[in-house]
Design a protein around this motif. Structure first.
Motif, short mmCIF file in Angstrom:
data_model
loop_
_atom_site.label_atom_id
_atom_site.label_comp_id
_atom_site.label_asym_id
_atom_site.label_seq_id
_atom_site.Cartn_x
_atom_site.Cartn_y
_atom_site.Cartn_z
N LYS A 177 72.68 20.07 16.50
CA LYS A 177 72.56 21.07 17.57
C LYS A 177 72.78 22.41 16.89
O LYS A 177 73.69 22.57 16.08
CB LYS A 177 73.62 20.87 18.66
N LEU A 178 71.93 23.37 17.24
CA LEU A 178 71.94 24.66 16.56
C LEU A 178 72.20 25.79 17.56
O LEU A 178 71.80 25.72 18.72
CB LEU A 178 70.59 24.88 15.86
N LYS A 179 72.86 26.85 17.06
CA LYS A 179 73.20 28.00 17.88
C LYS A 179 72.59 29.26 17.26
O LYS A 179 72.76 29.50 16.06
CB LYS A 179 74.73 28.15 17.95
N CYS A 180 71.89 30.05 18.07
CA CYS A 180 71.32 31.31 17.61
C CYS A 180 72.44 32.32 17.41
O CYS A 180 73.25 32.56 18.31
CB CYS A 180 70.30 31.83 18.63
N SER A 181 72.49 32.91 16.23
CA SER A 181 73.53 33.89 15.93
C SER A 181 73.32 35.21 16.67
O SER A 181 74.27 35.95 16.91
CB SER A 181 73.57 34.18 14.42
N ALA A 182 72.09 35.49 17.05
CA ALA A 182 71.79 36.75 17.72
C ALA A 182 72.24 36.76 19.18
O ALA A 182 72.90 37.69 19.62
CB ALA A 182 70.30 37.06 17.62
N CYS A 183 71.88 35.70 19.93
CA CYS A 183 72.18 35.72 21.36
C CYS A 183 73.20 34.66 21.79
O CYS A 183 73.65 34.68 22.94
CB CYS A 183 70.89 35.56 22.17
N GLY A 184 73.54 33.74 20.89
CA GLY A 184 74.54 32.72 21.22
C GLY A 184 73.98 31.49 21.92
O GLY A 184 74.75 30.59 22.27
N GLU A 185 72.68 31.43 22.12
CA GLU A 185 72.06 30.28 22.79
C GLU A 185 72.20 29.02 21.93
O GLU A 185 71.90 29.03 20.73
CB GLU A 185 70.57 30.56 23.04
N ILE A 186 72.66 27.93 22.55
CA ILE A 186 72.78 26.65 21.86
C ILE A 186 71.62 25.77 22.31
O ILE A 186 71.37 25.63 23.52
CB ILE A 186 74.13 25.98 22.16
N SER A 187 70.93 25.19 21.35
CA SER A 187 69.77 24.34 21.67
C SER A 187 70.20 23.17 22.55
O SER A 187 71.28 22.62 22.37
CB SER A 187 69.12 23.83 20.39
N ASP A 188 69.34 22.81 23.50
CA ASP A 188 69.65 21.66 24.33
C ASP A 188 69.14 20.37 23.69
O ASP A 188 69.53 19.28 24.06
CB ASP A 188 69.09 21.83 25.75
#
Length: 158
Positions: A30-41
């Motif tokens: 599972k990955l998290k975008c460093s820019a917006c904090g969105e975590i992949s579902d």
């Protein structure tokens, strides 16, 4: 240079000399975008043998993706030479088995899955397609006339 993340595992080993991911093992992350904090579902499979062209096409990465929330292009690479075995002397202690370098994203979770290799302690037997999805595995080795197992598998991401 991106942010380095270490995936560590801990397990109780029974008659196991070595536990390691097979060369074509896919790490389900599972990955998290460093820019917006969105975590992949979704879970993303990252494999050392798979490479994809980056946005500019000048470089290749083990994972390339665009954040669904902010649209940022992100990449993830397995740090070369970082895949390690978990050995009987590591039993019940956390040990890093792989490192990832993320540019624009970070690893936040992991599922062990299948395609692991177990070398039996005191035997020439190797189990080459071990499934650790249930966080434990047990088998019997005729040569040592005893059970072989991986129990209480845990992971930690640092």
């Amino acid at each position: 240079m991106g942010k380095i993340t270490y995936l560590k595992i801990k397990a109780r080993l029974e008659n196991v000399e070595e536990l390691k991911p097979n060369p074509d093992h896919s790490f389900a992350l599972k990955l998290k975008c460093s820019a917006c904090g969105e975590i992949s579902d979704k879970w993303h499979d990252v494999n050392e043998s798979d490479k994809f062209p980056g946005r500019t096409g000048r470089s290749e990465h083990h994972y390339v993706g665009k954040c669904k929330m902010c649209g940022r292009d992100n990449t993830l690479d397995i740090v070369q030479g970082s895949i390690a075995s978990y050995r009987n002397e590591d039993s019940e202690n956390f040990k890093s088995i792989i490192s990832f370098e993320g540019r624009g994203l970070e690893v936040v979770d992991y599922q062990p899955g299948d395609n692991w290799c177990v070398k039996v302690d005191g035997s020439s037997k190797i189990f080459s397609d071990v499934d650790l999805s249930e966080k434990e595995w047990v088998e019997y080795d005729e040569k040592i006339q005893d059970s072989v197992g991986v129990y209480d598998l845990e992971h930690l991401i640092e």
